[in-house]
Design a protein around this motif. Structure first.
Motif, PDB file in Angstrom:
ATOM      1  N   ASP A 142       1.923  -1.304  -5.311  1.00  0.00           N
ATOM      2  CA  ASP A 142       1.051  -1.857  -6.359  1.00  0.00           C
ATOM      3  C   ASP A 142      -0.429  -1.821  -5.959  1.00  0.00           C
ATOM      4  O   ASP A 142      -1.301  -1.646  -6.816  1.00  0.00           O
ATOM      5  CB  ASP A 142       1.430  -3.318  -6.666  1.00  0.00           C
ATOM      6  CG  ASP A 142       2.835  -3.478  -7.252  1.00  0.00           C
ATOM      7  OD1 ASP A 142       3.457  -2.462  -7.626  1.00  0.00           O
ATOM      8  OD2 ASP A 142       3.315  -4.636  -7.329  1.00  0.00           O
ATOM      9  N   GLN A 143      -0.731  -2.012  -4.663  1.00  0.00           N
ATOM     10  CA  GLN A 143      -2.156  -2.080  -4.273  1.00  0.00           C
ATOM     11  C   GLN A 143      -2.849  -0.735  -4.447  1.00  0.00           C
ATOM     12  O   GLN A 143      -4.021  -0.667  -4.801  1.00  0.00           O
ATOM     13  CB  GLN A 143      -2.318  -2.572  -2.830  1.00  0.00           C
ATOM     14  CG  GLN A 143      -1.658  -3.909  -2.569  1.00  0.00           C
ATOM     15  CD  GLN A 143      -1.981  -4.942  -3.632  1.00  0.00           C
ATOM     16  OE1 GLN A 143      -3.153  -5.262  -3.870  1.00  0.00           O
ATOM     17  NE2 GLN A 143      -0.960  -5.472  -4.294  1.00  0.00           N
ATOM     18  N   LEU A 144      -2.130   0.357  -4.196  1.00  0.00           N
ATOM     19  CA  LEU A 144      -2.759   1.666  -4.410  1.00  0.00           C
ATOM     20  C   LEU A 144      -2.959   1.927  -5.896  1.00  0.00           C
ATOM     21  O   LEU A 144      -3.913   2.588  -6.293  1.00  0.00           O
ATOM     22  CB  LEU A 144      -1.962   2.785  -3.745  1.00  0.00           C
ATOM     23  CG  LEU A 144      -2.243   2.939  -2.247  1.00  0.00           C
ATOM     24  CD1 LEU A 144      -1.366   4.025  -1.637  1.00  0.00           C
ATOM     25  CD2 LEU A 144      -3.720   3.270  -1.982  1.00  0.00           C
ATOM     26  N   GLU A 145      -2.076   1.367  -6.715  1.00  0.00           N
ATOM     27  CA  GLU A 145      -2.288   1.493  -8.169  1.00  0.00           C
ATOM     28  C   GLU A 145      -3.587   0.770  -8.565  1.00  0.00           C
ATOM     29  O   GLU A 145      -4.386   1.311  -9.337  1.00  0.00           O
ATOM     30  CB  GLU A 145      -1.087   0.913  -8.931  1.00  0.00           C
ATOM     31  CG  GLU A 145      -1.307   0.936 -10.432  1.00  0.00           C
ATOM     32  CD  GLU A 145      -0.044   0.771 -11.257  1.00  0.00           C
ATOM     33  OE1 GLU A 145       1.063   0.964 -10.721  1.00  0.00           O
ATOM     34  OE2 GLU A 145      -0.169   0.456 -12.455  1.00  0.00           O
ATOM     35  N   VAL A 146      -3.811  -0.415  -8.007  1.00  0.00           N
ATOM     36  CA  VAL A 146      -5.027  -1.169  -8.359  1.00  0.00           C
ATOM     37  C   VAL A 146      -6.266  -0.444  -7.828  1.00  0.00           C
ATOM     38  O   VAL A 146      -7.238  -0.218  -8.556  1.00  0.00           O
ATOM     39  CB  VAL A 146      -4.951  -2.608  -7.788  1.00  0.00           C
ATOM     40  CG1 VAL A 146      -6.273  -3.341  -8.000  1.00  0.00           C
ATOM     41  CG2 VAL A 146      -3.812  -3.382  -8.450  1.00  0.00           C
ATOM     42  N   VAL A 172      10.504   9.556   3.557  1.00  0.00           N
ATOM     43  CA  VAL A 172      10.222   9.371   2.127  1.00  0.00           C
ATOM     44  C   VAL A 172       8.997   8.456   2.020  1.00  0.00           C
ATOM     45  O   VAL A 172       8.912   7.443   2.727  1.00  0.00           O
ATOM     46  CB  VAL A 172      11.428   8.724   1.402  1.00  0.00           C
ATOM     47  CG1 VAL A 172      11.097   8.442  -0.062  1.00  0.00           C
ATOM     48  CG2 VAL A 172      12.657   9.624   1.514  1.00  0.00           C
ATOM     49  N   VAL A 173       8.062   8.842   1.176  1.00  0.00           N
ATOM     50  CA  VAL A 173       6.827   8.062   1.031  1.00  0.00           C
ATOM     51  C   VAL A 173       6.759   7.557  -0.410  1.00  0.00           C
ATOM     52  O   VAL A 173       7.057   8.306  -1.341  1.00  0.00           O
ATOM     53  CB  VAL A 173       5.586   8.952   1.307  1.00  0.00           C
ATOM     54  CG1 VAL A 173       4.296   8.142   1.180  1.00  0.00           C
ATOM     55  CG2 VAL A 173       5.680   9.585   2.701  1.00  0.00           C
ATOM     56  N   ASN A 174       6.395   6.285  -0.584  1.00  0.00           N
ATOM     57  CA  ASN A 174       6.099   5.838  -1.952  1.00  0.00           C
ATOM     58  C   ASN A 174       4.883   4.928  -1.954  1.00  0.00           C
ATOM     59  O   ASN A 174       4.469   4.406  -0.919  1.00  0.00           O
ATOM     60  CB  ASN A 174       7.314   5.194  -2.634  1.00  0.00           C
ATOM     61  CG  ASN A 174       7.703   3.850  -2.073  1.00  0.00           C
ATOM     62  OD1 ASN A 174       8.206   3.756  -0.963  1.00  0.00           O
ATOM     63  ND2 ASN A 174       7.500   2.804  -2.843  1.00  0.00           N
ATOM     64  N   GLY A 222       0.799  -1.219   0.000  1.00  0.00           N
ATOM     65  CA  GLY A 222       0.000   0.000   0.000  1.00  0.00           C
ATOM     66  C   GLY A 222       0.828   1.264   0.000  1.00  0.00           C
ATOM     67  O   GLY A 222       1.168   1.816  -1.051  1.00  0.00           O
ATOM     68  N   ILE A 223       1.159   1.723   1.196  1.00  0.00           N
ATOM     69  CA  ILE A 223       1.945   2.967   1.303  1.00  0.00           C
ATOM     70  C   ILE A 223       3.184   2.656   2.143  1.00  0.00           C
ATOM     71  O   ILE A 223       3.100   1.944   3.139  1.00  0.00           O
ATOM     72  CB  ILE A 223       1.073   4.120   1.876  1.00  0.00           C
ATOM     73  CG1 ILE A 223       1.777   5.455   1.738  1.00  0.00           C
ATOM     74  CG2 ILE A 223       0.641   3.877   3.317  1.00  0.00           C
ATOM     75  CD1 ILE A 223       0.833   6.653   1.833  1.00  0.00           C
ATOM     76  N   ILE A 224       4.320   3.176   1.697  1.00  0.00           N
ATOM     77  CA  ILE A 224       5.593   2.804   2.326  1.00  0.00           C
ATOM     78  C   ILE A 224       6.239   4.073   2.859  1.00  0.00           C
ATOM     79  O   ILE A 224       6.345   5.085   2.140  1.00  0.00           O
ATOM     80  CB  ILE A 224       6.530   2.104   1.306  1.00  0.00           C
ATOM     81  CG1 ILE A 224       5.881   0.820   0.783  1.00  0.00           C
ATOM     82  CG2 ILE A 224       7.880   1.752   1.939  1.00  0.00           C
ATOM     83  CD1 ILE A 224       5.025   0.951  -0.411  1.00  0.00           C
ATOM     84  N   LEU A 225       6.647   4.003   4.126  1.00  0.00           N
ATOM     85  CA  LEU A 225       7.279   5.166   4.768  1.00  0.00           C
ATOM     86  C   LEU A 225       8.726   4.802   5.070  1.00  0.00           C
ATOM     87  O   LEU A 225       8.988   3.812   5.753  1.00  0.00           O
ATOM     88  CB  LEU A 225       6.563   5.505   6.085  1.00  0.00           C
ATOM     89  CG  LEU A 225       5.039   5.704   6.036  1.00  0.00           C
ATOM     90  CD1 LEU A 225       4.529   6.213   7.373  1.00  0.00           C
ATOM     91  CD2 LEU A 225       4.636   6.679   4.944  1.00  0.00           C
TER      92      LEU A 225
END
Ligand SMILES: O=C(O)CCC(=O)C(=O)O
Length: 343
Positions: free
Chosen positions: A229-233, A224-226, A192-195
């Motif tokens: 793949d799940q947020l893309e879906v 840093v946040v990125n 999902g979201i990576i910190l």
């Protein structure tokens, strides 16, 4: 040579006052055009960050360095041409890593070799990061026109009602052959979201933008946040996960503490219906159970994400159930060979 694009830096302090609309626009732009950004004034105390950094660096020296050096000398003994257990340099990651799971249940108490002070600091830090991840998800909801809490709810599986949340603690020690070996090979993140709390002195993280590698600048006390793949879906491609890598450095030992706020293993992931335009419905992103996605990801982390999405369209989901019987650690991405050797 990385081009001089300006990597987005968002001051979260601006979200409180009259500058909020401009800051929200910047966040939207970062999500749509970069999939990566850096945040300042995020609310995590700088004292806690300093303590976590000090304890992490001490822990590497005390517990992990010797093991890493032994591995490293074997890895390079044939000039990196396949010395370490027959593994080729291009399949290696020059990192020493351990994982801490926080949700659905913490395993901090069970991890060997951590002293009580380090465990306490990591527990506090994880609590702050969890709250920050949820705050960021709500900001993304606002920008996407979704009701508050939509993304957090989408990440909760039906049974346990919990997302998966875990931290990968890494050191990227100095590498005598950065021409041969990556710090961490190029990939997108599965979840999902990576910190990321990264070293402010030793660089190495790069993301791929418009076909060129761009440095993620080390900035003291930033996160840093990125997006994974799940947020893309879920956003049906409005936001995209972005390929990134760590370049091994000849000097300096880079610390990185990456915390992955992911769906629960049994969460059903699918695009938000309101974000699928009628004319795009046939080409929409697929629907799947997150755990099934992870079973595929552990075998294909360093490959393009698109075939993973395609595999879950039509009858792909069924075939995957039979083909991939790999156990994942609660939705954590597996890392490369060095992780396997040293964890
Ligand atoms: O260490 C970093 O900066 C990035 C880590 C990462 O991309 C990963 O572990 O998936």
């Amino acid at each position: 040579m990385a081009p001089a694009l300006s990597f987005p830096i968002i001051d979260m302090g601006r979200l409180a006052g009259e500058e909020r609309p401009a800051a929200m626009d910047m966040l939207r732009d970062a999500c749509e055009k970069w999939g990566f950004f850096q945040i300042l004034n995020h609310g995590i105390s700088t004292e806690l960050m300093d303590e976590v950094e000090r304890l992490t660096k001490d822990h590497y020296k005390r517990v992990r360095e010797q093991r890493f050096l032994e591995f490293a000398s074997r890895a390079l003994q044939d000039g990196g041409g396949g010395g370490a257990r027959g593994v080729k340099a291009e399949n290696l990651d020059w990192e020493s890593t351990f994982f801490v799971r926080h949700l659905p249940e913490s395993n901090l108490a069970e991890l060997p070799d951590l002293d009580d002070g380090y465990r306490r600091a990591m527990r506090r830090f994880a609590g702050e990061l969890e709250a920050l991840a949820e705050r960021l998800l709500d900001l993304l909801c606002e920008n996407l026109g979704l009701e508050k809490g939509y993304l957090a709810r989408a990440f909760r599986g039906p049974s346990k009602g919990s997302p998966t949340f875990a931290t990968k603690v890494s050191s990227y020690p100095p590498c005598p052959r950065p021409d041969l070996v990556s710090g961490l090979r190029a990939h997108t993140d599965a979840g999902g979201i990576i910190l990321l709390f990264q070293d402010d002195r030793v660089a190495g993280l790069q993301l791929l933008k418009d076909g060129a590698w761009v440095d993620v600048p080390p900035t003291r006390h930033s996160i840093v946040v990125n997006l994974g793949d799940q947020l893309e879906v879920i956003t049906n491609g409005r936001y995209k996960s972005v390929v990134h890598r760590v370049v091994a450095q000849p000097d300096g030992n880079r610390m990185s503490i990456a915390s992955f706020y992911n769906p629960g293993g049994d969460a059903v992931i699918f695009p938000v219906p309101a974000l699928v335009k009628a004319e795009e419905a046939a080409a929409a992103y697929p629907r799947f159970v997150f755990e099934d996605y992870m079973k595929l990801y552990v075998r294909s982390k360093f490959e393009a994400k698109e075939p993973r999405f395609e595999a879950f369209k039509s009858d792909g989901e069924l075939q995957l159930h039979h083909r991939h019987r790999v156990t994942t650690r609660q939705g954590m991405p597996e890392s490369g060979v060095l992780y396997v050797s040293l964890a």
